[in-house]
Motif scaffolding. Structure first.
Motif, PDB file in Angstrom:
ATOM      1  N   UNK A 286       0.796  -1.225   0.000  1.00 57.83           N
ATOM      2  CA  UNK A 286       0.000   0.000   0.000  1.00 57.83           C
ATOM      3  C   UNK A 286       0.831   1.278   0.000  1.00 57.83           C
ATOM      4  N   UNK A 287       2.095   1.181   0.432  1.00 59.22           N
ATOM      5  CA  UNK A 287       2.947   2.366   0.496  1.00 59.22           C
ATOM      6  C   UNK A 287       3.734   2.603  -0.795  1.00 59.22           C
ATOM      7  N   UNK A 288       3.695   1.642  -1.717  1.00 57.60           N
ATOM      8  CA  UNK A 288       4.526   1.719  -2.926  1.00 57.60           C
ATOM      9  C   UNK A 288       4.383   3.032  -3.702  1.00 57.60           C
ATOM     10  N   UNK A 302       1.765  -7.922  -2.386  1.00 60.77           N
ATOM     11  CA  UNK A 302       1.911  -7.480  -1.000  1.00 60.77           C
ATOM     12  C   UNK A 302       3.098  -8.205  -0.365  1.00 60.77           C
ATOM     13  N   UNK A 303       4.017  -7.479   0.257  1.00 65.05           N
ATOM     14  CA  UNK A 303       5.198  -8.141   0.842  1.00 65.05           C
ATOM     15  C   UNK A 303       4.830  -9.002   2.034  1.00 65.05           C
ATOM     16  N   UNK A 304       5.522 -10.123   2.208  1.00 65.21           N
ATOM     17  CA  UNK A 304       5.293 -10.951   3.393  1.00 65.21           C
ATOM     18  C   UNK A 304       5.983 -10.321   4.603  1.00 65.21           C
ATOM     19  N   UNK A 305       5.842 -10.953   5.747  1.00 62.41           N
ATOM     20  CA  UNK A 305       6.512 -10.486   6.958  1.00 62.41           C
ATOM     21  C   UNK A 305       7.940 -11.028   6.983  1.00 62.41           C
ATOM     22  N   UNK A 306       8.911 -10.129   6.966  1.00 62.48           N
ATOM     23  CA  UNK A 306      10.322 -10.522   7.043  1.00 62.48           C
ATOM     24  C   UNK A 306      10.779 -10.381   8.497  1.00 62.48           C
ATOM     25  N   UNK A 307      11.393 -11.435   9.036  1.00 60.13           N
ATOM     26  CA  UNK A 307      11.877 -11.423  10.416  1.00 60.13           C
ATOM     27  C   UNK A 307      13.266 -10.805  10.454  1.00 60.13           C
ATOM     28  N   UNK A 308      13.378  -9.668  11.137  1.00 62.22           N
ATOM     29  CA  UNK A 308      14.667  -8.981  11.253  1.00 62.22           C
ATOM     30  C   UNK A 308      15.412  -9.509  12.473  1.00 62.22           C
ATOM     31  N   UNK A 309      14.705  -9.653  13.589  1.00 58.83           N
ATOM     32  CA  UNK A 309      15.250 -10.229  14.814  1.00 58.83           C
ATOM     33  C   UNK A 309      14.092 -10.850  15.582  1.00 58.83           C
ATOM     34  N   UNK A 311      12.110  -9.899  17.934  1.00 62.75           N
ATOM     35  CA  UNK A 311      10.910  -9.090  18.123  1.00 62.75           C
ATOM     36  C   UNK A 311      10.724  -8.026  17.047  1.00 62.75           C
ATOM     37  N   UNK A 312      11.520  -8.076  16.009  1.00 60.77           N
ATOM     38  CA  UNK A 312      11.473  -7.044  14.970  1.00 60.77           C
ATOM     39  C   UNK A 312      11.109  -7.670  13.624  1.00 60.77           C
ATOM     40  N   UNK A 313       9.989  -7.236  13.049  1.00 58.74           N
ATOM     41  CA  UNK A 313       9.577  -7.704  11.725  1.00 58.74           C
ATOM     42  C   UNK A 313       9.209  -6.513  10.857  1.00 58.74           C
ATOM     43  N   UNK A 314       9.303  -6.686   9.552  1.00 60.32           N
ATOM     44  CA  UNK A 314       8.930  -5.621   8.622  1.00 60.32           C
ATOM     45  C   UNK A 314       8.353  -6.233   7.351  1.00 60.32           C
ATOM     46  N   UNK A 315       7.256  -5.667   6.879  1.00 54.38           N
ATOM     47  CA  UNK A 315       6.610  -6.138   5.654  1.00 54.38           C
ATOM     48  C   UNK A 315       7.037  -5.241   4.511  1.00 54.38           C
ATOM     49  N   UNK A 316       8.258  -5.451   4.039  1.00 52.97           N
ATOM     50  CA  UNK A 316       8.812  -4.630   2.961  1.00 52.97           C
ATOM     51  C   UNK A 316       9.757  -5.472   2.120  1.00 52.97           C
ATOM     52  N   UNK A 317       9.605  -5.384   0.800  1.00 53.91           N
ATOM     53  CA  UNK A 317      10.422  -6.194  -0.104  1.00 53.91           C
ATOM     54  C   UNK A 317      11.906  -5.843  -0.031  1.00 53.91           C
TER      55      UNK A 317
END
Length: 336
Positions: A286-288, A302-309, A311-317
């Motif tokens: 939606x932000x594209x 729509x980007x999936x949920x990427x696990x950064x750590x 407790x940290x996730x981001x839905x961005x390609x």
């Protein structure tokens, strides 16, 4: 031990002429016991609709999918009678404008005592005494006299303190604060935030704080959920969000607020463009359309949920291993 609150794949829509507005689109998050979680985002991002659904304020016919589990019990489709028992006793709420929530024809003390009598089955005398104690607890001077006054005899900050007293009357496990300080001046805002923080530490109540003010987030929250276009786009603890943002929208929010600790003042960077039309939401992220880092896939999927750590996730390609590295995006986040 499970989470106090779990929201799983929640979808909420509102029918209008010619279709429906998809206000909440597949939202999932959790809140633990004693935790303060902030939900941030622009107006129209789905923050208030999400918490109103948790509170049972949205008609069940508008909940298209998903479930809400509170304290081990699914509450998604409870009846109005069952939700009334739950609200006040286990879940409290503080709205943005107390004058729309307080009854102008009813004395303040009786409005506080009403919930106490209902949920704790105390006598009128006992409920009155507890209401006066709550007025003192939230910092209302001359509580015995104020008990007999009407809402119009209180200032805006004092009315908000009364709303907090009503919400905490039965020591709920979860307190939802929907923009609780927006209508107040800066000095009173700070007092209300200090009060909420102090009461939270004393009672151990979990708090969901809905706000668009990242200064409030830094002051109050332990964990942050960033929403945009009816979706969760990033989650993390306060350090993750402020120092290491992994979604361009989160970075945009950070760059649009002043930093009083910087030696050299920088020009604030607004987020160009407008939020998406949720009557016909975009096919992809939606932000594209507003994102300077958007790639072809962003508009398509729509980007999936990427696990950064942990407790940290981001839905961005951009967090996909195959995506180009945008190191200055992270560096910009650290400058905040």
């Amino acid at each position: 031990m499970g989470h106090l609150l779990e929201v799983e794949h929640l979808k909420v829509s509102f029918p209008i002429y010619g279709g429906e507005v998809q206000a909440v689109r597949d939202v999932s998050f959790y809140v633990d016991q004693g935790e303060v979680v902030a939900i941030v985002g622009e107006s129209g991002s789905g923050k208030s609709v999400t918490v109103q659904t948790i509170m049972g304020l949205i008609p069940r016919k508008n909940i298209k999918d998903g479930k809400i589990v509170f304290n081990g019990r699914e509450i998604t489709h409870l009846s109005k009678k069952e939700m009334r028992k739950l609200k006040g006793a286990e879940i409290g709420i503080v709205f943005q404008d107390p004058m729309t929530s307080l009854n102008p024809t009813m004395k303040i003390g009786k409005q506080i005592a009403e919930g106490i009598r209902k949920h704790q089955k105390l006598s009128n005398v006992e409920a009155k005494q507890k209401a006066i104690e709550l007025l003192r607890l939230v910092g209302i001077p001359n509580a015995e006299e104020r008990y007999h006054q009407y809402p119009h005899e209180f200032s805006g900050g004092m009315r908000q303190r009364v709303m907090i007293a009503i919400a905490l009357a039965c020591l709920p496990k979860l307190l939802i604060a929907d923009e609780p300080t927006t209508a107040l001046d800066v000095t009173i805002q700070a007092q209300i935030l200090d009060l909420m923080k102090e009461l939270q530490q004393k009672t151990g109540t979990s708090i969901i704080l809905i706000t668009h003010d990242l200064g409030v987030v830094a002051e109050m929250a332990q964990r942050v959920i960033v929403m945009y276009g009816g979706m969760v786009v990033e989650t993390g603890d306060v350090f993750d969000i402020f120092e290491n943002p992994k979604h361009p929208y989160t970075l945009g929010l950070l760059q649009s607020i002043p930093n009083l600790h910087e030696k050299e003042k920088k020009r604030l960077e607004p987020i160009e463009g407008s939020p998406p039309d949720l009557f016909s939401p975009p096919k992809g992220c939606p932000f594209a359309p507003r994102c300077q880092y958007a790639m072809e896939i962003c508009a398509q999927k729509i980007p999936p949920e990427f696990v950064i750590s942990e407790k940290h996730t981001a839905n961005c390609w951009l967090n996909d291993p195959r995506a180009p590295k945008v190191e200055h995006l992270i560096a910009a986040g650290r400058e905040q």
